[in-house]
Design a protein around this motif. Structure first.
Motif, PDB file in Angstrom:
ATOM      1  N   LYS A 114      -2.078   4.794  16.574  1.00  0.00           N
ATOM      2  CA  LYS A 114      -2.855   4.287  15.430  1.00  0.00           C
ATOM      3  C   LYS A 114      -2.974   5.318  14.316  1.00  0.00           C
ATOM      4  O   LYS A 114      -2.975   4.985  13.134  1.00  0.00           O
ATOM      5  CB  LYS A 114      -4.266   3.916  15.906  1.00  0.00           C
ATOM      6  CG  LYS A 114      -4.478   2.423  16.057  1.00  0.00           C
ATOM      7  CD  LYS A 114      -5.960   2.135  16.229  1.00  0.00           C
ATOM      8  CE  LYS A 114      -6.287   0.716  15.820  1.00  0.00           C
ATOM      9  NZ  LYS A 114      -7.724   0.418  16.076  1.00  0.00           N
ATOM     10  N   THR A 115      -3.084   6.599  14.695  1.00  0.00           N
ATOM     11  CA  THR A 115      -3.330   7.647  13.701  1.00  0.00           C
ATOM     12  C   THR A 115      -2.057   8.033  12.947  1.00  0.00           C
ATOM     13  O   THR A 115      -2.070   8.224  11.736  1.00  0.00           O
ATOM     14  CB  THR A 115      -3.917   8.899  14.398  1.00  0.00           C
ATOM     15  OG1 THR A 115      -5.021   8.501  15.203  1.00  0.00           O
ATOM     16  CG2 THR A 115      -4.361   9.939  13.389  1.00  0.00           C
TER      17      THR A 115
ATOM     18  N   ASN B 213      -1.587   5.970   6.850  1.00  0.00           N
ATOM     19  CA  ASN B 213      -2.844   6.605   7.243  1.00  0.00           C
ATOM     20  C   ASN B 213      -2.856   8.092   6.874  1.00  0.00           C
ATOM     21  O   ASN B 213      -3.805   8.588   6.266  1.00  0.00           O
ATOM     22  CB  ASN B 213      -3.060   6.408   8.754  1.00  0.00           C
ATOM     23  CG  ASN B 213      -4.402   6.950   9.217  1.00  0.00           C
ATOM     24  OD1 ASN B 213      -5.434   6.722   8.581  1.00  0.00           O
ATOM     25  ND2 ASN B 213      -4.403   7.684  10.316  1.00  0.00           N
TER      26      ASN B 213
ATOM     27  N   LYS C 173     -10.153   9.788  19.122  1.00  0.00           N
ATOM     28  CA  LYS C 173     -10.857   8.506  19.260  1.00  0.00           C
ATOM     29  C   LYS C 173      -9.908   7.324  19.425  1.00  0.00           C
ATOM     30  O   LYS C 173     -10.139   6.441  20.245  1.00  0.00           O
ATOM     31  CB  LYS C 173     -11.711   8.259  18.006  1.00  0.00           C
ATOM     32  CG  LYS C 173     -13.066   8.943  18.097  1.00  0.00           C
ATOM     33  CD  LYS C 173     -14.015   8.416  16.998  1.00  0.00           C
ATOM     34  CE  LYS C 173     -15.057   9.451  16.636  1.00  0.00           C
ATOM     35  NZ  LYS C 173     -15.149   9.747  15.219  1.00  0.00           N
ATOM     36  N   GLU C 174      -8.835   7.309  18.621  1.00  0.00           N
ATOM     37  CA  GLU C 174      -8.020   6.084  18.561  1.00  0.00           C
ATOM     38  C   GLU C 174      -6.605   6.241  19.087  1.00  0.00           C
ATOM     39  O   GLU C 174      -5.882   5.251  19.193  1.00  0.00           O
ATOM     40  CB  GLU C 174      -7.991   5.576  17.117  1.00  0.00           C
ATOM     41  CG  GLU C 174      -9.400   5.473  16.532  1.00  0.00           C
ATOM     42  CD  GLU C 174      -9.415   4.751  15.201  1.00  0.00           C
ATOM     43  OE1 GLU C 174      -8.641   3.805  15.052  1.00  0.00           O
ATOM     44  OE2 GLU C 174     -10.180   5.171  14.327  1.00  0.00           O
TER      45      GLU C 174
ATOM     46  N   ILE D 187      -5.270  10.111   4.027  1.00  0.00           N
ATOM     47  CA  ILE D 187      -6.138  11.259   4.374  1.00  0.00           C
ATOM     48  C   ILE D 187      -5.739  12.485   3.533  1.00  0.00           C
ATOM     49  O   ILE D 187      -6.589  13.201   3.003  1.00  0.00           O
ATOM     50  CB  ILE D 187      -6.065  11.587   5.886  1.00  0.00           C
ATOM     51  CG1 ILE D 187      -6.480  10.368   6.726  1.00  0.00           C
ATOM     52  CG2 ILE D 187      -6.981  12.767   6.231  1.00  0.00           C
ATOM     53  CD1 ILE D 187      -6.250  10.538   8.233  1.00  0.00           C
TER      54      ILE D 187
ATOM     55  N   GLU E 283      -9.553  14.282  14.997  1.00  0.00           N
ATOM     56  CA  GLU E 283     -10.697  13.472  15.453  1.00  0.00           C
ATOM     57  C   GLU E 283     -10.250  12.027  15.662  1.00  0.00           C
ATOM     58  O   GLU E 283     -10.638  11.385  16.643  1.00  0.00           O
ATOM     59  CB  GLU E 283     -11.835  13.523  14.434  1.00  0.00           C
ATOM     60  CG  GLU E 283     -12.863  14.610  14.759  1.00  0.00           C
ATOM     61  CD  GLU E 283     -13.779  14.917  13.589  1.00  0.00           C
ATOM     62  OE1 GLU E 283     -14.178  13.976  12.864  1.00  0.00           O
ATOM     63  OE2 GLU E 283     -14.071  16.113  13.378  1.00  0.00           O
ATOM     64  N   GLN E 284      -9.410  11.556  14.737  1.00  0.00           N
ATOM     65  CA  GLN E 284      -8.888  10.184  14.875  1.00  0.00           C
ATOM     66  C   GLN E 284      -8.003  10.048  16.106  1.00  0.00           C
ATOM     67  O   GLN E 284      -8.081   9.055  16.826  1.00  0.00           O
ATOM     68  CB  GLN E 284      -8.084   9.815  13.630  1.00  0.00           C
ATOM     69  CG  GLN E 284      -8.803   8.840  12.721  1.00  0.00           C
ATOM     70  CD  GLN E 284      -7.914   8.416  11.554  1.00  0.00           C
ATOM     71  OE1 GLN E 284      -6.715   8.178  11.696  1.00  0.00           O
ATOM     72  NE2 GLN E 284      -8.506   8.334  10.381  1.00  0.00           N
TER      73      GLN E 284
ATOM     74  N   ILE F 298      -9.875  15.754  10.390  1.00  0.00           N
ATOM     75  CA  ILE F 298      -9.981  14.286  10.377  1.00  0.00           C
ATOM     76  C   ILE F 298      -8.892  13.663  11.262  1.00  0.00           C
ATOM     77  O   ILE F 298      -9.153  12.774  12.075  1.00  0.00           O
ATOM     78  CB  ILE F 298      -9.869  13.745   8.925  1.00  0.00           C
ATOM     79  CG1 ILE F 298     -11.049  14.260   8.092  1.00  0.00           C
ATOM     80  CG2 ILE F 298      -9.824  12.220   8.909  1.00  0.00           C
ATOM     81  CD1 ILE F 298     -10.918  13.996   6.592  1.00  0.00           C
ATOM     82  N   VAL F 299      -7.659  14.166  11.104  1.00  0.00           N
ATOM     83  CA  VAL F 299      -6.540  13.594  11.850  1.00  0.00           C
ATOM     84  C   VAL F 299      -6.756  13.739  13.359  1.00  0.00           C
ATOM     85  O   VAL F 299      -6.603  12.777  14.117  1.00  0.00           O
ATOM     86  CB  VAL F 299      -5.201  14.244  11.425  1.00  0.00           C
ATOM     87  CG1 VAL F 299      -4.061  13.848  12.366  1.00  0.00           C
ATOM     88  CG2 VAL F 299      -4.852  13.847   9.989  1.00  0.00           C
TER      89      VAL F 299
END
Ligand SMILES: [Zn+2]
Length: 181
Positions: free
Chosen positions: A164-165, A170, A159-160, A174, A155-156, A152-153
């Motif tokens: 941001k992650t 945050n 993308k971002e 998670i 992938e974030q 998840i981390v």
């Protein structure tokens, strides 16, 4: 050549430590950022790392392993640094891959991202870690719940982006979500 590699190796380690420190500060684990990888300055890790210095292209540990079949520096390192899943892994223990405490998971994420940034240099993109992790997780002795967390981390991050992650809030949400399932 050896003298040159001593200074080059110190340079790579300090650059890596500086990036890890900055990311650790973002996540609120300043002390972990300060003491990160200090065992690299012990003779057991420092000497083989200079000997197998890879001119900044990859890790001396990888080079030492490919030439000797094992790495003395790594065996020393993983036994002393709790941000590595290998520190916690014990295949004959009742729980071979325990869930690592949150602060060490954060330090591991900061470490992996920084290693990618240092070794990739100009070629680093925010998708790099996700691609690298997809391969790395096949052999990483991490608890499956934390494997999911890193999926998840990263992938974030792809993308971002890192800013941001990589916040404490945050990552904590998670982590909590992944370990409760
Ligand atoms: Zn380390």
């Amino acid at each position: 050549m050896v003298v040159k590699n001593i200074f080059k190796h110190i340079g790579v380690v300090l650059h890596h430590k500086w990036l890890v420190f900055k990311l650790c500060c973002k996540v609120g684990i300043i002390w972990r950022g300060l003491v990160h990888d200090l065992s690299k300055f012990s003779p057991s890790e420092f000497i083989p790392s200079v000997k197998y210095f890879a001119q900044g292209k990859g890790s001396p540990i990888t080079k030492e392993k490919s030439e000797k079949g094992y790495s003395q520096a790594w065996l020393h390192h993983k036994g002393r640094n709790r941000h590595h899943p290998e520190y916690w892994n014990d295949d004959v223990a009742p729980v071979p891959r325990p869930i690592m405490p949150f602060k060490y998971v954060c330090e591991m994420i900061c470490d992996q991202l920084s290693a990618g940034i240092v070794y990739e240099g100009k070629n680093w993109t925010q998708e790099h870690q996700l691609k690298y992790w997809t391969k790395q997780k096949q052999t990483c002795p991490l608890n499956p719940k934390l494997i999911k967390m890193l999926d998840i981390v990263y992938e974030q991050v792809a993308k971002e982006g890192i800013p941001k992650t990589l916040t404490k809030k945050n990552l904590k949400s998670i982590y909590d979500e992944c370990i409760k399932k």
